[in-house]
Design a protein around this motif. Structure first.
Motif, PDB file in Angstrom:
ATOM      1  N   PHE A 162       0.825  -1.112  -0.052  1.00 30.01           N
ATOM      2  CA  PHE A 162      -0.128  -0.040   0.069  1.00 30.01           C
ATOM      3  C   PHE A 162       0.839   1.237   0.034  1.00 30.01           C
ATOM      4  O   PHE A 162       1.752   1.297   0.843  1.00 30.01           O
ATOM      5  N   LYS A 163       0.461   2.158  -0.802  1.00 30.46           N
ATOM      6  CA  LYS A 163       1.114   3.372  -0.872  1.00 30.46           C
ATOM      7  C   LYS A 163       0.456   4.648  -0.689  1.00 30.46           C
ATOM      8  O   LYS A 163      -0.839   4.700  -1.398  1.00 30.46           O
ATOM      9  N   SER A 164       0.437   5.289   0.274  1.00 29.39           N
ATOM     10  CA  SER A 164      -0.349   6.199   0.848  1.00 29.39           C
ATOM     11  C   SER A 164       0.050   7.549   0.663  1.00 29.39           C
ATOM     12  O   SER A 164       1.119   8.061   0.829  1.00 29.39           O
ATOM     13  N   TRP A 165      -1.043   8.301   0.206  1.00 25.54           N
ATOM     14  CA  TRP A 165      -0.594   9.975   0.192  1.00 25.54           C
ATOM     15  C   TRP A 165      -0.822  10.759   1.426  1.00 25.54           C
ATOM     16  O   TRP A 165      -0.912  12.071   1.479  1.00 25.54           O
ATOM     17  N   ARG A 166      -1.368  10.155   2.344  1.00 26.83           N
ATOM     18  CA  ARG A 166      -1.634  10.745   3.518  1.00 26.83           C
ATOM     19  C   ARG A 166      -0.654  11.512   4.253  1.00 26.83           C
ATOM     20  O   ARG A 166       0.373  11.067   4.203  1.00 26.83           O
ATOM     21  N   GLU A 167      -1.032  13.106   4.604  1.00 30.02           N
ATOM     22  CA  GLU A 167      -0.001  13.867   5.134  1.00 30.02           C
ATOM     23  C   GLU A 167      -0.124  13.843   6.572  1.00 30.02           C
ATOM     24  O   GLU A 167      -1.210  13.806   7.176  1.00 30.02           O
ATOM     25  N   PHE A 168       0.981  14.187   7.419  1.00 27.99           N
ATOM     26  CA  PHE A 168       0.729  14.502   8.755  1.00 27.99           C
ATOM     27  C   PHE A 168       1.278  15.798   9.265  1.00 27.99           C
ATOM     28  O   PHE A 168       2.727  15.741   9.453  1.00 27.99           O
ATOM     29  N   VAL A 169       0.596  16.714   8.861  1.00 25.14           N
ATOM     30  CA  VAL A 169       1.179  18.151   9.324  1.00 25.14           C
ATOM     31  C   VAL A 169       1.458  18.309  10.718  1.00 25.14           C
ATOM     32  O   VAL A 169       0.240  18.081  11.483  1.00 25.14           O
ATOM     33  N   HIS A 170       2.510  18.592  11.036  1.00 24.11           N
ATOM     34  CA  HIS A 170       2.848  18.984  12.597  1.00 24.11           C
ATOM     35  C   HIS A 170       2.863  20.373  12.849  1.00 24.11           C
ATOM     36  O   HIS A 170       2.884  21.265  12.032  1.00 24.11           O
ATOM     37  N   GLU A 171       2.306  20.806  14.073  1.00 23.96           N
ATOM     38  CA  GLU A 171       1.917  21.864  14.601  1.00 23.96           C
ATOM     39  C   GLU A 171       3.328  22.802  14.765  1.00 23.96           C
ATOM     40  O   GLU A 171       3.145  24.004  14.567  1.00 23.96           O
ATOM     41  N   ASP A 172       4.494  22.116  14.668  1.00 20.49           N
ATOM     42  CA  ASP A 172       5.805  22.742  14.637  1.00 20.49           C
ATOM     43  C   ASP A 172       6.241  23.140  13.271  1.00 20.49           C
ATOM     44  O   ASP A 172       7.524  23.779  13.019  1.00 20.49           O
ATOM     45  N   GLU A 173       5.424  22.666  12.122  1.00 24.78           N
ATOM     46  CA  GLU A 173       6.204  22.969  11.023  1.00 24.78           C
ATOM     47  C   GLU A 173       6.417  24.431  10.688  1.00 24.78           C
ATOM     48  O   GLU A 173       5.612  25.318  10.998  1.00 24.78           O
ATOM     49  N   GLU A 174       7.157  24.791   9.660  1.00 23.78           N
ATOM     50  CA  GLU A 174       7.283  26.181   9.163  1.00 23.78           C
ATOM     51  C   GLU A 174       6.622  26.278   7.935  1.00 23.78           C
ATOM     52  O   GLU A 174       6.329  25.401   7.207  1.00 23.78           O
ATOM     53  N   ASP A 175       6.149  27.792   7.515  1.00 23.41           N
ATOM     54  CA  ASP A 175       5.458  27.902   6.403  1.00 23.41           C
ATOM     55  C   ASP A 175       6.483  28.040   5.115  1.00 23.41           C
ATOM     56  O   ASP A 175       7.580  28.798   5.330  1.00 23.41           O
ATOM     57  N   LEU A 176       6.332  27.194   4.226  1.00 29.87           N
ATOM     58  CA  LEU A 176       7.061  27.372   2.936  1.00 29.87           C
ATOM     59  C   LEU A 176       7.105  28.459   2.392  1.00 29.87           C
ATOM     60  O   LEU A 176       7.980  29.073   1.807  1.00 29.87           O
ATOM     61  N   GLU A 177       5.934  29.316   2.503  1.00 33.38           N
ATOM     62  CA  GLU A 177       5.757  30.600   1.771  1.00 33.38           C
ATOM     63  C   GLU A 177       6.386  31.717   2.431  1.00 33.38           C
ATOM     64  O   GLU A 177       6.786  32.694   2.018  1.00 33.38           O
ATOM     65  N   GLN A 178       7.298  31.459   3.609  1.00 32.86           N
ATOM     66  CA  GLN A 178       7.946  32.380   4.254  1.00 32.86           C
ATOM     67  C   GLN A 178       9.386  32.253   4.106  1.00 32.86           C
ATOM     68  O   GLN A 178      10.301  32.992   4.570  1.00 32.86           O
ATOM     69  N   ALA A 179       9.712  31.337   3.130  1.00 26.72           N
ATOM     70  CA  ALA A 179      11.013  31.030   2.670  1.00 26.72           C
ATOM     71  C   ALA A 179      11.665  32.254   1.979  1.00 26.72           C
ATOM     72  O   ALA A 179      11.017  32.887   1.183  1.00 26.72           O
ATOM     73  N   GLU A 180      12.828  32.731   2.399  1.00 31.41           N
ATOM     74  CA  GLU A 180      13.631  33.689   1.569  1.00 31.41           C
ATOM     75  C   GLU A 180      14.167  33.477   0.515  1.00 31.41           C
ATOM     76  O   GLU A 180      14.521  34.545  -0.483  1.00 31.41           O
ATOM     77  N   CYS A 181      14.555  32.247   0.334  1.00 28.37           N
ATOM     78  CA  CYS A 181      15.392  31.945  -1.034  1.00 28.37           C
ATOM     79  C   CYS A 181      15.152  30.250  -1.211  1.00 28.37           C
ATOM     80  O   CYS A 181      14.591  29.567  -0.548  1.00 28.37           O
ATOM     81  N   ARG A 182      15.706  29.758  -2.244  1.00 26.17           N
ATOM     82  CA  ARG A 182      15.442  28.590  -2.717  1.00 26.17           C
ATOM     83  C   ARG A 182      16.158  27.530  -1.655  1.00 26.17           C
ATOM     84  O   ARG A 182      15.482  26.532  -1.260  1.00 26.17           O
ATOM     85  N   GLU A 183      17.476  27.977  -1.227  1.00 30.76           N
ATOM     86  CA  GLU A 183      18.139  26.938  -0.188  1.00 30.76           C
ATOM     87  C   GLU A 183      17.262  27.006   0.926  1.00 30.76           C
ATOM     88  O   GLU A 183      17.097  26.200   1.794  1.00 30.76           O
ATOM     89  N   HIS A 184      16.584  28.293   1.634  1.00 30.57           N
ATOM     90  CA  HIS A 184      16.009  28.323   2.684  1.00 30.57           C
ATOM     91  C   HIS A 184      14.777  27.657   2.359  1.00 30.57           C
ATOM     92  O   HIS A 184      14.201  26.648   3.354  1.00 30.57           O
ATOM     93  N   LYS A 185      14.145  27.392   1.393  1.00 30.30           N
ATOM     94  CA  LYS A 185      12.841  26.712   1.027  1.00 30.30           C
ATOM     95  C   LYS A 185      13.361  25.293   1.285  1.00 30.30           C
ATOM     96  O   LYS A 185      12.576  24.436   2.036  1.00 30.30           O
ATOM     97  N   ARG A 186      14.357  24.803   0.630  1.00 29.33           N
ATOM     98  CA  ARG A 186      14.638  23.277   0.869  1.00 29.33           C
ATOM     99  C   ARG A 186      15.013  22.898   2.229  1.00 29.33           C
ATOM    100  O   ARG A 186      14.609  21.737   2.720  1.00 29.33           O
ATOM    101  N   GLU A 187      15.570  24.015   3.176  1.00 28.64           N
ATOM    102  CA  GLU A 187      15.662  23.564   4.531  1.00 28.64           C
ATOM    103  C   GLU A 187      14.360  23.318   5.211  1.00 28.64           C
ATOM    104  O   GLU A 187      14.376  22.449   6.149  1.00 28.64           O
ATOM    105  N   ILE A 188      13.521  24.252   5.026  1.00 34.33           N
ATOM    106  CA  ILE A 188      12.228  24.183   5.680  1.00 34.33           C
ATOM    107  C   ILE A 188      11.675  22.900   5.277  1.00 34.33           C
ATOM    108  O   ILE A 188      10.935  22.295   6.144  1.00 34.33           O
ATOM    109  N   MET A 189      11.796  22.359   3.851  1.00 31.27           N
ATOM    110  CA  MET A 189      11.092  21.146   3.568  1.00 31.27           C
ATOM    111  C   MET A 189      11.525  20.065   4.142  1.00 31.27           C
ATOM    112  O   MET A 189      10.969  19.115   4.489  1.00 31.27           O
ATOM    113  N   ARG A 190      12.921  20.005   4.252  1.00 29.94           N
ATOM    114  CA  ARG A 190      13.680  18.911   5.026  1.00 29.94           C
ATOM    115  C   ARG A 190      13.342  18.808   6.580  1.00 29.94           C
ATOM    116  O   ARG A 190      13.177  17.659   7.093  1.00 29.94           O
TER     117      ARG A 190
END
Length: 371
Positions: A162-190
């Protein structure tokens, strides 16, 4: 049915925390678009049509006419923005999955079936419910008592992969839209992915446990497994019986071989003893015939006939029957001359055989036989 659930008591899983920080929590996006009855099942076309209808319905120009209260006008504006935000979220696959993952969902499933419960109904509903999270759209059905074994095994194999697309958004996650640059966005994604990883592993374990439990309770699998166990047991018993029979046959053959060897050894021993006795008997008879021959020799007087010649003749006639025949012929001879002739012939034979003491048949002379 006794149910397994995340809270340990079979309760329904509550709405997960961590909804998008900029989404109005008092609004249900699907309800705003008039799709509360479809929710995650709504197609892109249905979403688009629903958005157009909702945008017209909640447009401020239409709903603010005649409204003088500024607070009321702000609410109308906010609701229209929420409709736009809802459609924007629904149009982005990742955002929509995150939003759909926040919906209340019953993670529990039976660990046992109570008397009277139908496995196919109970677990059919459980698998149907969990198929919501499937990446793949071709989802097999649990089937019924008549479903073939191949299809049943394919069903469980599909769910084990089984391959699930279910996501588990954590309350401590950072907003990707607040990324200042591409590298910052990757760091937030990781960073966000690491926060979600634990829940993803837990979800994978839940699905595995569901599949294992269903296989254990599935009456078809139970019947097939029982049949296989019986077949394996029968094969095992047959193999053990064959081994026992083989061992018994080998032991019997070994015992027979040992008995035969013992019988042959005993027979050979008897033959050796018999041969030995026969040989001793023949030796005794041979000695007796030699004595007889020596006695016959005493009837011939000749200075040239020495004991050595007599012994050579005896040695030359090593076969008992030959010596017996010689003695019989000498005894049966008509006169002394005939006897001498026989002795001469015997001496010649001994000389031809290379007897140790023989000097030739000419040493034997005619004499008057002793009376």
């Amino acid at each position: 049915a006794i149910r397994w659930g995340p809270d340990g008591n079979g309760g329904k899983k509550k709405r997960r925390p961590g909804a998008p920080k900029d989404s109005p929590k008092e609004y249900d996006y699907y309800a705003l678009l008039g799709l509360a009855h479809l929710r995650y099942k709504a197609s892109n076309k249905v979403l688009k049509d629903a958005y157009r209808e909702a945008a017209l319905k909640f447009h401020p120009d239409k709903n603010s006419a005649g409204v003088t209260d500024e607070e009321e006008k702000a609410k109308i504006e906010e609701k229209f923005k929420a409709v736009s935000k809802a459609y924007e979220t629904m149009c982005d696959l990742q955002k929509r999955r995150e939003y759909d993952s926040l919906d209340e969902f019953d993670d529990s499933f039976p660990t046992e079936l109570e008397e009277g419960e139908d496995f196919y109904v109970v677990f059919g509903e459980v698998f149907e419910r969990n198929s919501k999270w499937s990446e793949r759209k071709q989802i097999p059905k649990i089937g019924d008592p008549e479903t073939s074994r191949d299809k049943v095994q394919a069903f469980y194999r599909w769910w084990n992969q089984f391959k699930s697309w279910r996501e588990f958004v954590h309350e401590d996650e950072e907003d990707l839209e607040q990324a200042e640059c591409r590298e910052h966005k990757r760091e937030i994604m990781r960073f966000n992915a690491k926060l979600r990883e634990k829940e993803k592993k837990r979800e994978a374990a839940r699905i595995r446990s569901l599949v294992e439990t269903a296989e254990k309770l599935d009456p078809r699998m139970r019947a097939w497994n029982e049949s296989e166990r019986n077949a394996r047991q029968a094969a095992k018993e047959a193999k053990e019986a064959a081994k026992r029979a083989e061992a018994e046959a080998a032991a019997k053959a070994e015992a027979e071989a040992a008995a035969k060897a013992e019988e042959e050894a005993s027979k050979a021993k008897e033959e050796r003893e018999s041969a030995k006795k026969q040989k001793e008997k023949e030796k005794k008879m041979h000695r007796k015939e030699k004595q007889r021959f020596r006695a016959l020799d005493g009837e011939i007087e000749d200075e040239g006939v020495t004991p050595g010649v007599v012994e050579d003749i005896c040695a030359s006639y090593s076969v008992l029957e030959d010596l017996q025949t010689l003695c019989d012929n000498i005894e049966a001879a008509a006169d002394g001359e005939a006897k001498v002739a026989l002795f001469r012939e015997a001496a010649a034979k001994a000389d031809a055989d290379g007897s140790k003491y023989s000097k030739g048949a000419e040493r034997i002379v005619i004499s008057t036989p002793k009376r």
